[in-house]
Design an enzyme around this catalytic site. Structure first.
Site, PDB file in Angstrom:
ATOM      1  N   HIS A  86      -7.214   2.791   3.548  1.00 12.72           N
ATOM      2  CA  HIS A  86      -7.474   3.568   4.742  1.00 12.72           C
ATOM      3  C   HIS A  86      -8.424   3.871   5.815  1.00 12.72           C
ATOM      4  O   HIS A  86      -8.828   3.198   6.893  1.00 12.72           O
ATOM      5  CB  HIS A  86      -7.153   4.607   4.637  1.00 12.72           C
ATOM      6  CG  HIS A  86      -5.195   4.805   4.520  1.00 12.72           C
ATOM      7  ND1 HIS A  86      -5.204   4.205   3.489  1.00 12.72           N
ATOM      8  CD2 HIS A  86      -4.459   5.307   5.005  1.00 12.72           C
ATOM      9  CE1 HIS A  86      -3.358   4.748   3.017  1.00 12.72           C
ATOM     10  NE2 HIS A  86      -2.856   5.008   5.040  1.00 12.72           N
ATOM     11  N   CYS A 101      -4.361  -1.758  -2.507  1.00 10.87           N
ATOM     12  CA  CYS A 101      -4.610  -0.425  -2.050  1.00 10.87           C
ATOM     13  C   CYS A 101      -5.837   0.299  -3.266  1.00 10.87           C
ATOM     14  O   CYS A 101      -4.915  -0.326  -4.700  1.00 10.87           O
ATOM     15  CB  CYS A 101      -2.744   0.278  -2.332  1.00 10.87           C
ATOM     16  SG  CYS A 101      -3.473   2.114  -3.006  1.00 10.87           S
ATOM     17  N   ASN A 102      -6.239   0.651  -3.373  1.00  5.44           N
ATOM     18  CA  ASN A 102      -7.545   0.518  -4.696  1.00  5.44           C
ATOM     19  C   ASN A 102      -6.883   1.608  -5.686  1.00  5.44           C
ATOM     20  O   ASN A 102      -6.961   1.600  -6.806  1.00  5.44           O
ATOM     21  CB  ASN A 102      -8.800   1.636  -3.841  1.00  5.44           C
ATOM     22  CG  ASN A 102      -9.461   0.524  -3.188  1.00  5.44           C
ATOM     23  OD1 ASN A 102     -10.966  -0.647  -3.561  1.00  5.44           O
ATOM     24  ND2 ASN A 102      -9.604   0.131  -2.248  1.00  5.44           N
ATOM     25  N   THR A 103      -6.334   2.664  -5.262  1.00  2.96           N
ATOM     26  CA  THR A 103      -5.547   3.431  -6.129  1.00  2.96           C
ATOM     27  C   THR A 103      -4.386   3.173  -6.712  1.00  2.96           C
ATOM     28  O   THR A 103      -4.022   3.513  -7.947  1.00  2.96           O
ATOM     29  CB  THR A 103      -4.677   5.149  -5.108  1.00  2.96           C
ATOM     30  OG1 THR A 103      -5.271   5.458  -4.265  1.00  2.96           O
ATOM     31  CG2 THR A 103      -5.013   5.714  -6.463  1.00  2.96           C
ATOM     32  N   CYS A 140     -11.219   2.654  -0.442  1.00  4.78           N
ATOM     33  CA  CYS A 140      -9.638   2.652  -0.259  1.00  4.78           C
ATOM     34  C   CYS A 140      -9.373   2.023   1.349  1.00  4.78           C
ATOM     35  O   CYS A 140      -9.882   1.950   2.426  1.00  4.78           O
ATOM     36  CB  CYS A 140      -9.092   4.695   0.339  1.00  4.78           C
ATOM     37  SG  CYS A 140      -7.673   4.895   0.770  1.00  4.78           S
ATOM     38  N   ASP A 175       0.930  -1.232  -0.284  1.00  4.56           N
ATOM     39  CA  ASP A 175       0.235   0.336  -0.380  1.00  4.56           C
ATOM     40  C   ASP A 175       1.210   1.383  -0.096  1.00  4.56           C
ATOM     41  O   ASP A 175       1.967   1.275   0.070  1.00  4.56           O
ATOM     42  CB  ASP A 175      -0.969   0.194   1.312  1.00  4.56           C
ATOM     43  CG  ASP A 175      -1.605   1.206   0.922  1.00  4.56           C
ATOM     44  OD1 ASP A 175      -2.143   1.606   0.070  1.00  4.56           O
ATOM     45  OD2 ASP A 175      -2.276   1.556   2.378  1.00  4.56           O
ATOM     46  N   SER A 176       0.020   2.233  -0.590  1.00  9.37           N
ATOM     47  CA  SER A 176       1.376   3.257  -0.125  1.00  9.37           C
ATOM     48  C   SER A 176       1.553   3.896   1.043  1.00  9.37           C
ATOM     49  O   SER A 176       2.625   4.873   1.608  1.00  9.37           O
ATOM     50  CB  SER A 176       0.167   4.578  -0.973  1.00  9.37           C
ATOM     51  OG  SER A 176      -0.893   5.255   0.401  1.00  9.37           O
TER      52      SER A 176
HETATM   53  N1  DGL Z   1      -4.939   3.239   0.496  1.00 10.15           N
HETATM   54  C1  DGL Z   1      -5.208   3.488  -0.537  1.00 10.15           C
HETATM   55  C2  DGL Z   1      -6.189   3.016  -1.099  1.00 10.15           C
HETATM   56  O1  DGL Z   1      -6.479   1.921  -0.963  1.00 10.15           O
HETATM   57  C3  DGL Z   1      -4.706   4.939  -0.889  1.00 10.15           C
HETATM   58  C4  DGL Z   1      -4.205   5.772   0.149  1.00 10.15           C
HETATM   59  C5  DGL Z   1      -3.547   7.459  -0.302  1.00 10.15           C
HETATM   60  O2  DGL Z   1      -3.735   8.276  -0.782  1.00 10.15           O
HETATM   61  O3  DGL Z   1      -2.903   6.685  -0.761  1.00 10.15           O
HETATM   62  O4  DGL Z   1      -6.686   3.440  -2.117  1.00 10.15           O
END
Ligand code: DGL
Length: 292
Positions: A195, A78-80, A193, A14-15
């Site tokens: 998070h 991480c979705n992004t 997301c 993940d980020s």
């Molecule tokens: N956890 C990340 C997601 O699922 C995104 C957090 C970020 O903006 O880096 O999209």
């Protein structure tokens, strides 16, 4: 490829620390596997990155990670990152199994009674073609509002590290998810997301009315289990699970948190030479969008 000291681990990526919401579920379903967690905190938040630059960063980063850890399975928690690059990663590393994380549009469309669904995500996930395609494929009969939050991932990081979050800030970020139309109200909010599940209690508290909050962590862990069952059984080594931060500079509160999640901290840069990490820079942002 040399097998690292802690076997062929499942690599969670993940980020930041949002991917821990998936790790929590995976530990229950896949307890016998060694884990490596990589947080690309040097580039956090991903939500604001320009797509081409982020795609290049991810492919370059994974070239190093796969060479270094020989993971049995990679979970892009991480979705992004997934909505942008999971197809590129599969193409760049054939033979390496990947589990992606994408907005739970289909279950939301199946579950809504009012027909008003909101997808709460980073600005990056909201603008992805992948997300638009999911809506056209599975939710064409619903009114879907895409809400790109600039700040929630950061608020979730703060909450996890410090145990405190400004509830008014959470209220403001989630407010656009709630719409009333022709006597109907939003009844589902998709947490798109990784998070966000850590803030769901604060979201419940600050929401203008009760809704179902869809969290995909368990479904992702189940998908990882299904794939893991097709692989050779893991050899659970004596060594601990290890977490890496690409900044190599996580604050003490983060180190403590990772220990609480069962990870020892490793030095990311120590593997750079062998992994051949190649990282591009760049960022951009976009706000909330409405889609039907
Ligand atoms: N956890 C990340 C997601 O699922 C995104 C957090 C970020 O903006 O880096 O999209």
């Amino acid at each position: 490829m040399t097998v690292p000291a802690n076997g062929n681990p499942i690599l969670f990526f993940d980020s930041g620390i949002g991917g821990l919401s998936v790790v929590k579920e995976a530990r229950v379903l896949l307890p016998e596997h060694p884990y490596v967690y990589v947080a690309d905190d040097a580039a956090f938040p991903y939500g604001a990155w320009e797509e081409g630059a982020l795609r290049a960063r991810l492919v370059g980063l994974f070239r190093g990670l796969i060479a270094r850890f020989s993971p049995s399975l990679v979970v892009i928690a991480c979705n992004t990152a997934s909505t942008l690059a999971v197809a590129d990663l599969r193409a760049a590393f054939p033979g390496q199994p990947f589990v992606g994380t994408v907005p739970a549009v289909k279950p939301a469309a199946e579950r809504t009674r009012s027909g008003l669904v909101s997808v709460l995500a980073t600005p990056g996930t909201v603008k992805r073609q992948y997300t638009r395609d999911l809506i056209s494929a599975y939710a064409s009969k619903c009114h879907v509002r895409l809400v790109g939050s600039e700040n929630l991932a950061r608020l979730a990081e703060q909450y996890m590290r410090e145990g405190f979050v400004d509830e008014e800030a959470v209220r403001a970020e989630i407010a656009p998810c709630f719409i009333e139309q022709d006597g109907r109200r939003t009844d589902i909010v998709v947490l798109a997301c990784t998070h966000y599940p850590f803030l769901v209690n604060r979201m419940r508290k600050t929401a203008p009315w009760p809704v179902d909050w869809i969290d995909t962590s368990e479904a992702i862990a189940r998908r990882a289990l299904t794939l893991a069952e097709t692989l050779p059984p893991p050899s659970r080594p004596d060594g601990p699970d290890i977490a890496y931060f690409t900044s190599d500079d996580p604050p003490a509160s983060l180190r403590r948190l990772m220990t609480g999640f069962g990870f020892r901290l490793g030095e990311f840069s120590a593997g750079k030479a062998q992994g051949g990490i190649d990282v591009a820079e760049g960022a951009a942002s976009e706000g909330a969008i409405e889609a039907r």
